[in-house]
Design a protein around this motif. Structure first.
Motif: not given
Length: 422
Positions: A201-214, A234-240
């Motif tokens: 779920x996180x990988x696909x969100x990042x690949x789609x240039x979306x926001x993701x939260x873990x 990668x989530x730290x860089x592009x999400x949270x």
């Protein structure tokens, strides 16, 4: 400030405050430091800790612990609102907190946060995920975060995608399509960074240039699982990445279960994509149902044990059968308003009466899980050490260790207690 050097406390609190803390006055610094301390003093979801913080304020509640208020005084103060707290419950709570009451614990966590670029988020901050307040006394005292403000704000549009760690190819494919499709529709993807469904779920969100939260079950300075170190980076860089536990805290089975309530509470809706009959993701679904959040489940082959949990949610717990991103988005349209307090209370009562997959367990079962989490199979640990690690009262630890020894699950050595091998 609780016997610590005020200048160092102020410097660290300002350094890790969201948006910078140069404008914080002394009262605000004390409040944030107290909440940081409570995040390590009480285990996640501790009802009496949450109640003390809400009713007395974080600073006064911590002062009461530091000044060793007896259980009668503490209980009487909390009972002033008319909802009585028994002396016995209060005494047990104090016994849980005291083994962890060390003056430098919060300072160490703040130093570690500053080192890793983590920030301390409190309910007074505008970026605080407001849906977490629905947890009431079980809400976190503070959140430790690493990531972007954009992703923090995006939690308001979050949908939780959760499922089994042992995912099949079918489950991963469905998750990839769901995550990417929801991102395209403007949603933020919320999950727990575990192997399997969460990771996809996180990988696909990042690949789609979306926001993701873990949401993590340990400190944000020690990524878990270690195999997802790069993904979490990668989530730290592009999400949270978020945790209610201070930096340095290890993940445990108990904390994973408590982490799930944050995933469910912070999200507009929860979707279980693939889950076995006893999958931990059903615990997340139970929390969502209890809070009155929309709940969806993706069906799988009737012959697949990996989808038995999803079928159980659909058949027995009124989860909506969803098969594509459009149907998942229908669970919580972006203009969807949060439930009122009365609606949440009604949903909680309904879920409680139906036992909506919450995975509830008896206090003794819970204590056992926390004790075994705190023990090592290789290193002997003293009773005091086990109490501090588990967040249980020393008297409870001694009683439960004796029972576990009779069951052959722990052994006592000259240096302390160990978990039995195997």
């Amino acid at each position: 400030m609780f016997g610590l050097k005020e200048s160092e406390v102020a410097t660290l609190v300002k350094a890790v405050s969201v948006g910078g803390g140069d404008d914080l006055d002394r009262d605000a610094i004390e409040e944030r430091f107290a909440r940081a301390t409570w995040s390590g003093l009480a285990e996640p979801g501790d009802r009496l800790a949450g109640r003390a913080i809400q009713q007395l304020g974080a600073v006064r509640a911590l002062t009461a612990v530091v000044e060793h208020w007896d259980s009668a005084r503490f209980a009487a103060t909390l009972s002033a609102d008319g909802d009585a707290v028994s002396d016995d419950d209060m005494a047990q709570a104090i016994d849980r907190w005291m083994p962890r009451l060390k003056s430098n614990t919060a300072l160490i966590a703040l130093r570690q946060a500053a080192r890793f670029g983590a920030r301390l988020l409190t309910p007074d901050d505008t970026l605080w995920p407001s849906r977490l307040n629905d947890l009431d006394w079980h809400a976190p005292s503070a959140l430790w975060v690493r990531g972007t403000d954009e992703a923090l704000a995006g939690i308001d549009r979050g949908i939780a995608l959760v499922g089994a760690r042992a995912a099949t190819g079918y489950g991963e494919h469905i998750t990839m399509e769901a995550s990417a499709g929801l991102v395209d529709r403007g949603y933020t993807i919320v999950s727990g960074a575990a192997y399997g469904i969460d990771g996809m779920a996180h990988r696909a969100a990042l690949a789609s240039h979306g926001l993701t939260v873990a949401f993590l079950a340990g400190g944000v300075d020690r990524f878990y699982p270690s195999g997802h170190d790069a993904l979490l980076g990668r989530i730290v860089e592009n999400g949270v990445v978020i945790s209610e536990l201070p930096c340095g805290s290890p993940p445990t089975k108990w904390r994973f279960l408590q982490r799930n309530r944050l995933i469910a509470a912070a999200s507009m809706a929860t979707v279980v994509l693939e889950a076995g009959w006893r999958s931990g993701s059903l615990n997340t679904a139970g929390h969502a149902a209890t809070l009155g959040r929309p709940l969806g489940a993706v069906p799988g082959p009737v012959t697949s044990a990996a989808s038995a949990g999803c079928h159980r949610l659909i058949r027995d717990y009124d989860a909506v059968c969803v098969t594509n991103p459009d149907q998942m988005a229908e669970l919580a349209p972006l203009e969807h308003a949060l439930l009122t307090v009365d609606e949440v209370a009604g949903a909680e009562q309904s879920a409680a009466s139906s036992g909506a997959g919450s995975g509830a367990s008896s206090p003794r079962d819970t204590d056992t899980v926390r004790l075994l989490d705190a023990l090592s199979a290789r290193t002997a640990r003293t009773t005091d050490d086990v109490a501090a690690r588990s967040g249980l009262a020393i008297s409870t630890v001694r009683a439960q260790l004796g029972l576990l020894e009779l069951d052959g699950r722990v052994t006592e050595t000259e240096r302390g207690w160990k978990r039995a091998a195997g």
